[in-house]
Design an enzyme around this catalytic site. Structure first.
Site, mmCIF file in Angstrom:
data_model
loop_
_atom_site.group_PDB
_atom_site.id
_atom_site.type_symbol
_atom_site.label_atom_id
_atom_site.label_comp_id
_atom_site.label_asym_id
_atom_site.label_seq_id
_atom_site.Cartn_x
_atom_site.Cartn_y
_atom_site.Cartn_z
ATOM 1 N N PHE A 39 0.846 -1.183 0.000
ATOM 2 C CA PHE A 39 0.000 0.000 0.000
ATOM 3 C C PHE A 39 0.884 1.238 0.000
ATOM 4 O O PHE A 39 2.096 1.140 0.225
ATOM 5 C CB PHE A 39 -0.919 -0.010 1.231
ATOM 6 N N ARG A 98 -0.612 9.645 -0.231
ATOM 7 C CA ARG A 98 -1.761 10.111 -1.008
ATOM 8 C C ARG A 98 -1.703 11.600 -1.342
ATOM 9 O O ARG A 98 -2.066 12.012 -2.443
ATOM 10 C CB ARG A 98 -3.062 9.795 -0.257
#
Lengths: 319, 567
Positions: free
Chosen positions: B114, B273
């Site tokens: 991730f 992100r």
């Protein structure tokens, strides 16, 4: 673009609380869902229009309704797919459950049935220190049934529930399968025993409706059939359902076709005279309506029956 | 009137985990939610849940460090240490409850990669991990026999003698208002996505709990830290999981370039992100997008792999964007996704400070996205939010049960209920100004999305604040058409909008206060991080009259000194 909707309304607080249809026009985009159209109505036309919704992405399971007569998720149904030429879209609450207001149904009976299948893992023995070590494919296999979002769409359109509210129903039985097929569960024998009772796995009429309408590909009926197989394999063969299944396959195996009279007799049991007698009027009515061939003691096998038996032989070897 | 030791508001993962933990400690518990528990937005978490399991050679300190770095050093390190240390046993507990985590060939739990992390430490169930966990958590609630009040909406918290004493809530099915007394109340109402338009969040994510706590006297912290997820669909803003990139998908611009190679040479698509979203927005702004989007390309992963591990986004692409991701790149763009900030709590979920450095309300607890411990600081790592819900849900539940065991039930006057009755009645009988709840919500959402998105500046944020204050005035005159009581959703939307306006103001005020760029808060007019002045949290207090009061609090640093952040 504009879309026309006919929405079933019901206001329990009205002076005369009866359901009625109301027509609306909603302003939507080409990619909009029926839920978007309902949202438009609720936001800009009538904020009293009651509908449950949240995620807009077929994950939360809130917006189960009937669109043009078939249960589905409003968020997953594109306006253009149900009204490609500007037809009026009919939206009604889900079936097989009481309506509380407009499109909002009472899900309590639904959850009561889920509760009935002891819906939690019951591991055997002491918990390991780490995780349970199980074959990877056994978990991947459960992805399909864990994908169930408990929206109630299958229950809405279940034809067995329509005539017998005691039936546990497709969603709860799929949930039961999720545990019966989980290698970590230690109670599958007891689960399978309980599922043989009235209202359980043998009450499904295999109409496929739940498989057809399920928005998540859970295929509840297939899970019910898998439960039947598991139950019989686990030794629960002395039920109407199991005997019916066995008589069915024996009849085809022996004669290459179905002997309906014997099927009924074997399902009920040769020595269950009172029950057999009670079936006589049904059998007579079926005969009159030509739903049953004349009973014949000499139910001759079809020609080439050995071909059928060869198929059975192969299948049995495979199992 | 019903009495509880611990009343949990919100029945997503954090709320149900808290309720189970409190009940396990012997408390009389109820969990209340405006929707049925399995409708909660925890469902929407797709990719997975992080944990560093030591028995497979991972180290919690690595997970901790990467969370700190991801937060742009704004996360409180004592809280992050707790998160990383307790992750392992929480994963095993979830597995024992029945979560069907994906396995490796050896039958043990498997992991995937991730964003923002060097190592694969994300445990997952295909790409519907949140749903698979939420339904299992609900199974446990049924097993434990926790009382569930579903489809109840809290209108206010009851505070007596400076302590939380319960809530007033509407039972939506009847429309009746109830006073529920409790020795401790835990807020676990999730996020506030609907403050922005569009958002990946469900329609129920309206910041109710944040507003309740804020109005009761608890500060909201770091509200300016709003996460834009790098991969959301254009039309309706739905989420395409980060797991796609974790499993190897590329981001491409209109020229077909893997542009992340220029912005984050080492981590590329798996940078944090905030970094990826800014890169995408830069590509779009500089003319290398198509129709306001760039592309997520999964094709090289192969159809079989996609159907097994990314099934939900495959379905989503087909249903909502008309794209088969096994055959075509799918247009995506950054979209509002998560609120890092929230109700200020300590590491046990308390909304008051034992050391009195900040003011709060004893007896009130919070957990999950509604809370700000702070774990995520300026930017949350993917797959840390599910972990947050279970670790801090459990801790809040335990602590609330313990608190309740030493606290008497407080006497609450019936006048509290009468007062709320009157407020609701006034709202229902008010003549409509011609304005509508939906219009105000949309204007707020669009303004926030324009001025408080990936790139911000002083002027834009001031415009947004003026807009929010104008909308607040219009809100005070808006009416509800439905005059009924049963399932009056018009009333619920009106109350939710009030909460959202509180949140919008706190976000904007917080963002204007922070005069630097850090994590998700990127100001084009102040593009550098300023540790000297702004290595601190921004606290926003509600005031009865006038604008919110602002305060700051130092960041807790234990073992990881701030460094330049490069991916």
């Amino acid at each position: 673009m504009q879309v026309k909707l006919k929405v079933r309304r019901y206001n329990p607080e009205a002076e005369n609380p009866v359901a009625y249809q109301q027509e609306f026009t909603a302003e939507v985009e080409a990619y909009s869902s029926v839920l978007d159209a309902l949202m438009y109505l609720r936001e800009y036309v009538d904020d009293s229009l009651a509908v449950r919704c949240s995620c807009r992405g077929a994950i939360c399971g809130s917006c189960g309704v009937r669109i043009n007569g078939q249960a589905t998720l409003a968020c997953k149904t594109k306006v253009v797919s149900v009204a490609p030429h500007g037809e009026t879209i009919t939206v009604e609450p889900m079936g097989n459950m009481p309506v509380l207001k407009d499109l909002v149904t009472d899900m309590k009976p639904f959850w009561d049935k889920v509760r009935q299948v002891t819906p939690w893992l019951q591991p055997e023995g002491l918990e390991p220190e780490g995780e349970y070590v199980v074959p990877p494919e056994s978990m991947t296999h459960l992805n399909g049934v864990m994908g169930c979002i408990m929206c109630g769409v299958c229950v809405s359109d279940c034809t067995a529930l329509e005539v017998d509210s005691n039936f546990i129903g497709p969603a709860a039985l799929a949930k039961a399968y999720r545990f019966a097929a989980d290698p970590r569960d230690g109670e599958s024998q007891e689960r399978l025993r309980a599922l043989n009772e009235y209202g359980g796995i043998w009450d499904c009429t295999r109409c496929m409706e739940c498989v057809e309408v399920c928005p998540k590909g859970v295929a509840p009926m297939d899970r019910i059939m898998a439960l039947r197989e598991k139950a019989m394999a686990a030794g629960f063969t002395n039920t109407y359902g199991a005997r019916h299944a066995e008589a069915f396959s024996d009849s085809v195996k022996e004669g290459g076709r179905l002997d309906e009279t014997m099927l009924a007799i074997r399902t009920i049991g040769f020595f269950n005279v009172p029950k057999l007698l009670s079936m006589a009027p049904v059998a007579l009515r079926a005969l009159v309506h030509r739903k049953l061939p004349m009973p014949s003691p000499f139910h001759a096998p079809i020609p080439d029956v050995h071909q059928v038996q060869r198929i059975f032989g192969r299948l049995e070897k495979k199992l | 009137m019903a009495d509880y030791d611990v009343l949990v508001v919100g029945a997503g993962l954090a709320g149900m985990r808290a309720a189970l933990a409190a009940q396990e400690r012997g408390a009389k518990v109820a969990v209340l939610s405006k929707v049925h528990p399995v409708r909660s937005h925890s469902n929407a978490a797709q990719g997975g849940i992080n944990a560093a399991l030591t028995d497979r050679g991972d180290d919690w300190q690595d997970h901790g460090y990467e969370t700190v770095k991801g937060s742009d050093y704004l996360g409180d390190q004592d809280a992050i240490e707790v998160l990383a240390q307790e992750a392992g046993r929480e994963i095993i507990a979830l597995e024992h409850m029945g979560v069907i985590f994906s396995r490796g060939e050896d039958g043990r739990l498997g992991t995937r990669r991730f964003g923002g992390q060097q190592r694969a430490r994300t445990f997952f169930v295909s790409d519907f991990t949140g749903q698979a966990m939420l339904h299992v958590m609900f199974e446990q609630v049924l097993r434990a026999g926790v009382e569930v009040l579903d489809e109840w909406f809290v209108t206010s918290l009851v505070v007596e003698e400076g302590r939380c004493a319960g809530v007033v809530a509407i039972e939506l099915r009847t429309g009746k208002l109830h006073l529920l007394r409790a020795k401790a109340v835990i807020i676990a109402t999730g996020g506030l996505g609907r403050v922005f338009e569009p958002s990946t969040n469900g329609l129920i994510c309206t910041g109710d709990g944040m507003s309740l706590a804020y109005r009761a006297g608890v500060p909201l912290m770091d509200m300016e830290m709003v996460q834009y997820h790098p991969t959301t669909l254009k039309g309706n803003g739905l989420l395409m999981t980060e797991a796609a990139r974790g499993e190897g998908a590329y981001l491409l611009n209109s020229k077909g370039e893997r542009f992340m190679e220029r912005y984050a040479p080492t981590m590329k698509e798996l940078a944090s992100r905030d970094v990826v979203s800014r890169a995408e927005q830069t590509e779009i702004n500089e003319g290398r997008g198509v129709d306001g989007c760039v592309f997520l390309d999964c094709r090289h992963l192969g159809k079989k792999f996609i159907l097994e591990r990314l099934h939900q986004v495959y379905e989503e692409g087909k249903a909502f964007a008309n794209v088969d991701i096994t055959e075509q790149p799918i247009p995506i763009r950054p979209g509002m996704h998560y609120q890092m900030g929230g109700i200020k709590t300590d590491v046990d979920g308390r909304c008051w400070d034992m050391k009195k450095r900040w003011r709060g309300v004893p007896g009130l607890f919070a957990a999950g996205e509604a809370a700000c411990v702070s774990l995520h600081g300026g930017n949350r790592l993917g797959a840390n939010s599910l972990l947050d819900t279970v670790v801090f849900g459990r801790r809040a539940g335990h602590c609330a049960a313990e608190y309740a065991s030493q606290e008497p039930l407080k006497t609450v006057s019936q006048a509290r209920l009468a007062h709320e009755e009157e407020r609701i009645h006034a709202l229902l009988s008010r003549n409509s100004s011609g304005d509508s709840v939906a219009k105000i919500r949309l204007e707020m959402g669009q303004s926030m999305n324009e001025h408080l998105a990936v790139f911000r500046n002083q002027e834009g944020m001031e415009t947004a604040l003026r807009k929010v204050r104008e909308l607040r005035q219009r809100y005070d005159r808006v009416g509800v058409r439905d005059r009924g009581r049963i399932f009056n959703m018009g009333l619920v939307f009106a109350l939710e909008l009030g909460a959202m306006l509180d949140c919008a103001e706190a976000i904007t005020v917080g963002a204007l206060e922070r005069k630097e760029s850090r994590g998700a808060h990127f100001r084009t007019d102040m593009p550098e991080r300023d540790d000297e002045h702004w290595l601190k949290h921004v606290l926003v207090y509600h005031t009865l009259e006038g604008p919110p009061r602002i305060d700051t609090l130092p960041v807790t640093i234990t073992r990881w000194q701030p460094q330049k952040r490069v991916y």
